[in-house]
Design a protein around this motif. Structure first.
Motif, PDB file in Angstrom:
ATOM      1  N   ALA A 428       0.823  -1.215   0.000  1.00 14.27           N
ATOM      2  CA  ALA A 428       0.000   0.000   0.000  1.00 14.27           C
ATOM      3  C   ALA A 428       0.854   1.261   0.000  1.00 14.27           C
ATOM      4  CB  ALA A 428      -0.933   0.003   1.212  1.00 14.27           C
ATOM      5  N   GLY A 429       2.042   1.178   0.586  1.00 10.79           N
ATOM      6  CA  GLY A 429       2.928   2.329   0.612  1.00 10.79           C
ATOM      7  C   GLY A 429       3.464   2.707  -0.756  1.00 10.79           C
ATOM      8  N   PHE A 430       3.551   1.722  -1.651  1.00 11.17           N
ATOM      9  CA  PHE A 430       4.096   1.962  -2.980  1.00 11.17           C
ATOM     10  C   PHE A 430       3.039   1.946  -4.080  1.00 11.17           C
ATOM     11  CE2 PHE A 430       7.574  -0.488  -0.760  1.00 11.17           C
ATOM     12  CZ  PHE A 430       8.357   0.616  -0.483  1.00 11.17           C
ATOM     13  N   GLY A 431       1.938   1.236  -3.846  1.00  9.28           N
ATOM     14  CA  GLY A 431       0.987   0.932  -4.908  1.00  9.28           C
ATOM     15  C   GLY A 431       1.395  -0.374  -5.565  1.00  9.28           C
ATOM     16  N   ALA A 432       0.411  -1.201  -5.942  1.00 13.45           N
ATOM     17  CA  ALA A 432       0.703  -2.550  -6.432  1.00 13.45           C
ATOM     18  C   ALA A 432       1.574  -2.535  -7.679  1.00 13.45           C
ATOM     19  CB  ALA A 432      -0.605  -3.298  -6.705  1.00 13.45           C
ATOM     20  N   GLY A 433       1.263  -1.665  -8.650  1.00 12.96           N
ATOM     21  CA  GLY A 433       2.062  -1.604  -9.867  1.00 12.96           C
ATOM     22  C   GLY A 433       3.487  -1.161  -9.594  1.00 12.96           C
ATOM     23  N   ASN A 434       3.638  -0.153  -8.750  1.00 13.88           N
ATOM     24  CA  ASN A 434       4.972   0.311  -8.374  1.00 13.88           C
ATOM     25  C   ASN A 434       5.744  -0.778  -7.633  1.00 13.88           C
ATOM     26  OD1 ASN A 434       4.759   2.941  -9.423  1.00 13.88           O
ATOM     27  ND2 ASN A 434       3.699   3.651  -7.583  1.00 13.88           N
ATOM     28  N   TYR A 435       5.038  -1.536  -6.800  1.00 16.70           N
ATOM     29  CA  TYR A 435       5.718  -2.578  -6.033  1.00 16.70           C
ATOM     30  C   TYR A 435       6.348  -3.602  -6.978  1.00 16.70           C
ATOM     31  CZ  TYR A 435       6.699  -6.267  -2.675  1.00 16.70           C
ATOM     32  OH  TYR A 435       7.344  -7.223  -1.916  1.00 16.70           O
ATOM     33  N   ARG A 436       5.630  -3.991  -8.032  1.00 20.74           N
ATOM     34  CA  ARG A 436       6.181  -4.961  -8.970  1.00 20.74           C
ATOM     35  C   ARG A 436       7.429  -4.403  -9.657  1.00 20.74           C
ATOM     36  NH1 ARG A 436       0.602  -5.869  -9.696  1.00 20.74           N
ATOM     37  NH2 ARG A 436       0.494  -4.387 -11.434  1.00 20.74           N
ATOM     38  N   ARG A 437       7.382  -3.144 -10.012  1.00 18.89           N
ATOM     39  CA  ARG A 437       8.547  -2.523 -10.650  1.00 18.89           C
ATOM     40  C   ARG A 437       9.711  -2.412  -9.668  1.00 18.89           C
ATOM     41  NH1 ARG A 437       8.407   3.507 -13.480  1.00 18.89           N
ATOM     42  NH2 ARG A 437      10.656   3.656 -13.934  1.00 18.89           N
ATOM     43  N   LEU A 438       9.421  -2.051  -8.425  1.00 15.30           N
ATOM     44  CA  LEU A 438      10.457  -1.976  -7.399  1.00 15.30           C
ATOM     45  C   LEU A 438      11.081  -3.346  -7.142  1.00 15.30           C
ATOM     46  CD1 LEU A 438       8.566   0.363  -4.912  1.00 15.30           C
ATOM     47  CD2 LEU A 438      10.736   0.927  -6.022  1.00 15.30           C
ATOM     48  N   ALA A 439      10.257  -4.397  -7.166  1.00 15.95           N
ATOM     49  CA  ALA A 439      10.770  -5.750  -6.933  1.00 15.95           C
ATOM     50  C   ALA A 439      11.767  -6.154  -8.008  1.00 15.95           C
ATOM     51  CB  ALA A 439       9.619  -6.739  -6.877  1.00 15.95           C
ATOM     52  N   ILE A 457      10.928  -5.014   0.234  1.00 14.05           N
ATOM     53  CA  ILE A 457      10.488  -5.344  -1.107  1.00 14.05           C
ATOM     54  C   ILE A 457      11.178  -6.647  -1.487  1.00 14.05           C
ATOM     55  CG2 ILE A 457      10.513  -4.627  -3.525  1.00 14.05           C
ATOM     56  CD1 ILE A 457      10.782  -1.699  -2.397  1.00 14.05           C
ATOM     57  N   GLU A 458      10.413  -7.677  -1.751  1.00 15.02           N
ATOM     58  CA  GLU A 458      11.007  -8.974  -2.078  1.00 15.02           C
ATOM     59  C   GLU A 458      11.473  -8.983  -3.528  1.00 15.02           C
ATOM     60  OE1 GLU A 458       8.132 -11.922  -1.136  1.00 15.02           O
ATOM     61  OE2 GLU A 458       7.949 -11.291   0.965  1.00 15.02           O
ATOM     62  N   PRO A 459      12.699  -9.434  -3.777  1.00  8.91           N
ATOM     63  CA  PRO A 459      13.245  -9.372  -5.144  1.00  8.91           C
ATOM     64  C   PRO A 459      12.593 -10.387  -6.073  1.00  8.91           C
ATOM     65  CG  PRO A 459      14.796 -10.466  -3.669  1.00  8.91           C
ATOM     66  CD  PRO A 459      13.674  -9.979  -2.818  1.00  8.91           C
TER      67      PRO A 459
END
Length: 463
Positions: A428-439, A457-459
């Motif tokens: 929720a802190g990043f947003g789901a789409g952003n989380y995937r990109r961050l991973a 953030i899990e790689p």
């Protein structure tokens, strides 16, 4: 006494190689070195590596990995969950790296990885410059900025990460990487909110802005006036210029000269208007609040760096915080906000804050992984107390505040305001789409998740 999980020759080698100082259990200064802001956290690392340079950081990381030690990174030590410490692992301690060098020609400041907001603010102040900083002077610049960075000047200058020019990073392999808009741009994007997931920030450069004057209006009211104060503050901020900030805050009456003696230690409702400008301008914006009968008043124009020190939280206290970002703040939400203040731990330095967003926060940097910036309001229950017997009561109050404002939440959250609240809150802190990109960025720079003591953030590679 040698740390039991580290062989003596390896430890001796680290002591010899490191410019800074190494502490292990039993050493003089070990207990002082492991003490952090939240006294609720009591952990005993096997090794604390006091790094004095980027090379020291690289050596420490390699030492930790070679000796199979969990690695924590300490800057300001303000993580409410105590993520800058561990048990039986290695702490990469950056507190010796506190340089703060201003370049007035380009209006930027380069700070070391262990610099605090006070280091930054004091270096910029003589030049009439500033950037968005934490709401207290002891916050570490690194964790604050890489986590997004919300502070008093954000409506005028944007979040701290919006002002990030470049970062020098040591990765999990002990390699040095430079990230900017032109160099490693995907990593640079990830560092705008992704925190310490990708490496250890040994230095960063931030944009500075002219701030020739700074003022504030602080008013205190009895709790009975709370609803009027909070709704007046809401209406004031909905039309206020970007220079205005602050918050509506329930707190314990502090033992200050401006507070009537009979109200010290009692619940009060405060309204704070900060202003990137003159006292006269601050008074004009705060006029609707000044018209409400109040029990205490402080109005002043002063150096911003001095103001940043005025609200510093007392060290050695027990802390538990959280936050909810709201889509709306109607009268019903204001009533609920005021009611929730009555169960705040008292008397204590706890605060129950309503913080305005908007301004440059909402307009700037929409490409970064900080979706909470679009919310107009944040509710921040900031639990602080001294007695361990109050732990459960304090935690429950914070949970009750979150639950109480759920009907109006946007679903996003600024992770620097919360502790360990589970994976869903991290996403929720990043947003789901952003989380995937961050991973995917995480998988490139830290595939083994060495840096996991954070809002992790899990790689995983982006599909």
């Amino acid at each position: 006494m040698t740390a039991p999980s580290v062989k003596a020759p390896a430890l001796a080698g680290l002591r010899e190689d490191l410019t800074g100082e190494v502490h292990v259990p039993g050493d003089p200064g070990y207990d002082e070195a492991r003490a952090i802001f939240n006294s609720m956290i009591d952990r005993r690392p096997a090794v604390i590596a006091g790094c004095a340079s980027e090379e020291d950081v690289a050596r420490a990381i390699r030492f930790g990995r070679e000796n199979d030690l969990e690695i924590a990174v300490r800057g300001g030590g303000h993580s409410v969950a105590g993520m800058s410490l561990n048990d039986s692992g290695l702490v990469v301690d950056l507190r010796r790296m506190r340089s703060a060098d201003v370049d007035t020609e380009v209006r930027a400041i380069r700070v070391g990885g262990g610099a605090t907001m006070s280091d930054l603010d004091r270096a910029a102040q003589p030049h009439g410059l500033a950037t968005t900083g934490g709401r207290v002077s002891t916050t570490g610049v690194g964790g604050f900025t890489l986590g997004g960075g919300s502070g008093w000047l954000e409506r005028r200058f944007g979040l701290a990460c919006d002002n990030l020019v470049s970062v020098d990073l040591v990765t999990a392999d002990g390699e040095s990487v430079h990230a900017s808009g032109d160099e490693n741009p995907e990593l640079f994007w990830a560092l705008h909110g992704g925190g310490g997931n990708f490496g250890v920030a040994t230095a960063m450069t931030l944009r500075l802005h002219p701030l020739p004057s700074f003022s504030f209006v602080l008013l205190m009211f009895t709790p009975e006036a709370g609803f009027e104060v909070v709704t007046t503050y809401r209406e004031l901020m909905e039309s206020a210029p970007d220079e205005a900030g602050g918050g509506a805050i329930y707190l314990t009456g502090p033992p200050e000269d401006f507070v009537p003696p009979d109200l010290v230690g009692t619940l009060l409702c405060a309204a704070l208007v900060t202003y990137a400008g003159t006292e006269a301008q601050a008074r004009a914006v705060a006029a609707p609040l000044l018209d409400i009968p109040h029990v205490a008043e402080v109005v002043a124009e002063l150096p911003y760096a001095d103001f940043q020190c005025m609200l510093d939280d007392p060290p050695g206290m027990r802390n538990y915080w959280s936050a909810e970002y709201l889509e709306l703040f109607p009268d019903e939400a204001a009533e609920q906000f005021c009611d929730l203040a009555t169960s705040m731990p008292m008397p204590s330095p706890s605060q129950h804050a309503l913080l305005p967003m908007g301004g440059a926060v909402a307009r700037s940097g929409g490409q970064y992984p900080v979706p909470w910036r679009q919310s107009p309001w944040a509710v921040h229950p900031f639990g602080v107390w001294e007695d361990p017997a109050d732990d459960e009561r304090g935690r429950q109050w914070v949970r009750d505040v979150r639950k109480g404002v759920q009907p109006w939440t946007a679903g996003h959250v600024y992770l620097n305001f919360i502790g360990q609240e589970g994976r869903e809150r991290v996403v929720a802190g990043f947003g789901a789409g952003n989380y995937r990109r961050l991973a995917a960025v995480k998988a490139e720079y830290d595939p083994d998740n060495v840096f996991h003591l954070n809002h992790n953030i899990e790689p995983t590679s982006e599909s």
